[in-house]
Design an enzyme around this catalytic site. Structure first.
Site, PDB file in Angstrom:
ATOM      1  N   GLU A   1      53.016  39.695  44.736  1.00 53.86           N
ATOM      2  CA  GLU A   1      51.907  38.814  45.079  1.00 53.86           C
ATOM      3  C   GLU A   1      52.458  37.390  45.120  1.00 53.86           C
ATOM      4  OE1 GLU A   1      47.968  41.084  43.465  1.00 53.86           O
ATOM      5  OE2 GLU A   1      48.960  39.806  42.022  1.00 53.86           O
TER       6      GLU A   1
ATOM      7  N   HIS B   1      40.855  31.727  44.973  1.00 53.15           N
ATOM      8  CA  HIS B   1      41.654  32.803  45.562  1.00 53.15           C
ATOM      9  C   HIS B   1      41.705  32.549  47.060  1.00 53.15           C
ATOM     10  CE1 HIS B   1      43.201  36.689  46.697  1.00 53.15           C
ATOM     11  NE2 HIS B   1      43.429  36.948  45.426  1.00 53.15           N
TER      12      HIS B   1
ATOM     13  N   ARG C   1      49.352  30.665  44.903  1.00 53.66           N
ATOM     14  CA  ARG C   1      48.063  30.705  45.589  1.00 53.66           C
ATOM     15  C   ARG C   1      47.407  29.347  45.795  1.00 53.66           C
ATOM     16  NH1 ARG C   1      44.747  34.659  41.600  1.00 53.66           N
ATOM     17  NH2 ARG C   1      46.018  36.162  42.705  1.00 53.66           N
TER      18      ARG C   1
ATOM     19  N   HIS D   1      37.791  31.556  41.831  1.00 52.16           N
ATOM     20  CA  HIS D   1      38.305  32.838  41.325  1.00 52.16           C
ATOM     21  C   HIS D   1      38.629  32.819  39.843  1.00 52.16           C
ATOM     22  CE1 HIS D   1      40.349  36.664  41.463  1.00 52.16           C
ATOM     23  NE2 HIS D   1      41.531  36.145  41.177  1.00 52.16           N
TER      24      HIS D   1
ATOM     25  N   ARG E   1      47.463  29.446  37.890  1.00 50.27           N
ATOM     26  CA  ARG E   1      47.870  30.752  37.340  1.00 50.27           C
ATOM     27  C   ARG E   1      48.666  31.561  38.365  1.00 50.27           C
ATOM     28  NH1 ARG E   1      45.553  35.918  37.659  1.00 50.27           N
ATOM     29  NH2 ARG E   1      43.863  35.018  38.877  1.00 50.27           N
TER      30      ARG E   1
HETATM   31  C1  SIN Z   1      44.604  39.769  43.596  1.00 50.92           C
HETATM   32  O1  SIN Z   1      44.719  40.988  43.589  1.00 50.92           O
HETATM   33  O2  SIN Z   1      44.943  39.066  44.547  1.00 50.92           O
HETATM   34  C2  SIN Z   1      44.025  39.106  42.398  1.00 50.92           C
HETATM   35  C3  SIN Z   1      44.950  39.190  41.299  1.00 50.92           C
HETATM   36  C4  SIN Z   1      44.752  38.038  40.373  1.00 50.92           C
HETATM   37  O3  SIN Z   1      43.817  37.272  40.507  1.00 50.92           O
HETATM   38  O4  SIN Z   1      45.620  37.874  39.537  1.00 50.92           O
END
Ligand code: SIN
Length: 560
Positions: free
Chosen positions: A140, A256, A304, A363, A398
């Site tokens: 991610e 997010h 992010r 988020h 985060r």
């Molecule tokens: C996601 O799956 O993108 C969210 C995971 C997160 O917020 O850590």
């Protein structure tokens, strides 16, 4: 619980029940239930108080879905031996955190990840495995390696919640759980926590307890659209400040980058996991142009905050209400991402054939109640863990999938830390209702959404603060809606104040009028409760109103 039929404390005319516990856990997500399980296994009588779904008009969540945990998709970030190292995980965490992580807290929490994961699996959680039998791992944003473990494709949080619900359910677990309970106040005396004042279906009552863990999740419902459930109203933050704890880093509300865009929708917006990009999905605008080209070396898998900013800027530039996530080339999408596939289908999108409309949505609160890595606040007996807490793991932004990890690790540690106070038998002697400022939540959401979202400016922040302050009235906190409105007002005030003070851009706090990071702001902004039950920043006096270099978190009085 026993019906007591008598008042406790001068300002509570009729307390209708009383109970005793060694540990009261407020909230039933990953942090709360990890703590409950750990403490109960050490013989503590644990009472979990959980709000549950709103009765009416508050959203459509089912009974098991009032925690953010249940909606987490991507997974749990864990550095597995032979594939990765805790040091590399800590480096990625600190890089994402934009200079505000506490490196020692980061190292402590990520190093405990593999053990905590084993504990979770022993508690019944099942994670996806690859053909070789080893855990399947994805990537991610902000992770340089594949270290995100997942369950049922994109239903990791639901699996964690299922396993912990099952482990904490049976009577023999030693855990009592009341769903439909709102904690209205954490009660203290000069030695620390004495219990809580709560409202349940049986009316108002008190639980006498030497330890209280706040595991209430975040404050996403400050905004009109959020990936959070209806229960995420900042309750723990308001309770902790009232009890004398500190809070920090509240301006860092993480958006997010890719929530599913549904025209006109309000409330909880389905997530489209970053893992979709980890598996090859790409972000494009309506004309098919990449959204992140040239923005960051990690492209669509940048941290992010970077991706959310890039999307917001493209949306502004093109006047569009969303961009697209093109995952048509991701093989076996429906099997790998069944939850996302179902959400898309509900709005007529088939990810194998269509581009998915996405936009940033509120988020995660990177800041929260100041604790150490055992969840201890500076108030003896008051703990916080999970999203409500600020351990120093997240800093200004985060790293994806570090939240379930933190909830697991710090939740369990907090449950164990409560063991040390179990021999105490404090009594709640003063359970007066709180008086707190409360503005209508629609006003709070309107102001925060308009002026304190992915980007902010001095004028907008001032307008939002004025809009909320003029609508706020002192109210006695007696009910769940009242407690939530007060918590949202208090949380909004703290977020706006910190966002106004932080005259720079750092992590997920972006100031249009101060686009650069400023070295003198490489520090946290700390809050305590001030006059009128409003949060007050603990900034040293300065003629310019700017920050002073020796500004530090005060955890000196923490219950160690
Ligand atoms: C996601 O799956 O993108 C969210 C995971 C997160 O917020 O850590």
């Amino acid at each position: 619980m026993t019906g007591a039929g008598r008042g406790v404390g001068p300002a509570v005319p009729a307390v209708e029940w009383e109970a005793h516990a060694d540990l009261v856990v407020v909230g039933g997500g990953v942090a709360g239930l990890s703590a409950a399980r750990a403490a109960a296994r050490r013989g503590l009588a644990v009472l979990v108080l959980q709000k549950g779904p709103m009765q009416q008009g508050g959203g459509s969540e089912a009974a098991s879905e009032d925690t953010s945990t249940a909606f987490a998709q991507g997974g749990v970030a864990v550095a597995r031996a032979g594939h990765d190292t805790s040091a590399a995980h800590a480096d990625d965490t600190c890089d994402a955190g934009a200079g505000l992580c506490d490196r020692s807290a980061v190292e402590s929490i990520v190093a405990d990840g593999p053990r905590a994961l084993t504990w979770l699996v022993e508690s019944g959680a099942e994670f996806d495995r690859g053909p070789d039998g080893d855990y399947a791992a994805t990537r991610e944003g902000g992770h340089r390696v594949r270290r995100i473990l997942h369950a049922h494709g994109d239903a990791t949080g639901a699996e964690v919640q299922r396993a912990l619900d099952a482990a904490c359910g049976p009577v023999e677990s030693g855990i009592a759980r009341v769903i439909g309970a709102s904690v209205l106040r954490v009660c203290t005396d000069h030695r620390g926590v004495t219990g809580v004042l709560a409202e349940t279906a049986d009316g108002h009552g008190v639980v006498h307890a030497p330890s209280v863990l706040l595991a209430t999740g975040g404050l996403g419902r400050l905004y009109s659209v959020s990936t959070n459930p209806a229960a995420a109203t900042g309750d723990g933050l308001a309770l902790a400040l009232d009890a004398g704890a500190q809070a920090a880093d509240l301006e860092f509300v993480q958006f997010h980058p890719t929530a599913l865009y549904v025209p006109g929708a309000q409330g909880r917006s389905p997530l489209v996991s970053e893992a979709v990009r980890g598996e090859g999905g790409v972000l494009v605008d309506a004309r098919g142009r990449s959204v992140t080209d040239g923005v960051h070396p990690m492209g669509d898998l940048a941290p992010r905050d970077v991706v959310a900013r890039a999307i917001a800027s493209r949306m502004r530039e093109t006047g569009a209400a969303h961009v697209f996530l093109d995952a048509r080339a991701v093989e076996g999408f429906a099997a790998r991402f069944p939850t996302i596939t179902a959400s898309c289908r509900r709005i007529g999108i088939v990810p194998a054939a269509d581009r998915i409309p996405v936009a940033p949505a509120a988020h995660f609160s990177c800041g929260g109640v100041v604790t150490d890595v055992h969840g201890r606040t500076r108030v003896p007996g008051l703990f916080a863990a999970g999203e409500v807490a600020r351990t120093g793991l997240h800093g200004g932004n985060r790293l994806a999938s570090n939240s379930l990890l933190e909830g697991l690790v710090v939740g369990e540690r907090a449950g164990l830390a409560a063991v040390g106070r179990a021999a105490m038998s404090p009594e709640v002697l003063d359970a007066a209702f709180r008086l707190a400022p409360a503005a209508p939540r629609e006003r709070v959401q309107e102001m925060m959404t308009a002026h304190c979202s992915v980007t902010r400016s001095a004028d907008g922040l001032a307008a939002a603060a004025a809009g909320i302050t003029t609508a706020a009235r002192p109210a006695i906190v007696r009910t769940r809606p009242g407690a939530e409105d007060a918590a949202l007002t208090i949380a909004a005030t703290a977020v706006l104040t910190a966002a106004e003070l932080r005259t720079e851009t750092r992590g997920c706090h972006t100031r249009d009028d101060h686009p650069e990071a400023r070295p003198e702001w490489a520090r946290s902004i700390v809050f305590e409760q001030g006059g009128g039950a409003m949060p007050r920043p603990v900034l040293p006096d300065s003629p310019t109103g700017g920050p002073a270099m020796d500004f530090r978190l005060d955890t000196a009085g923490a219950d160690r």
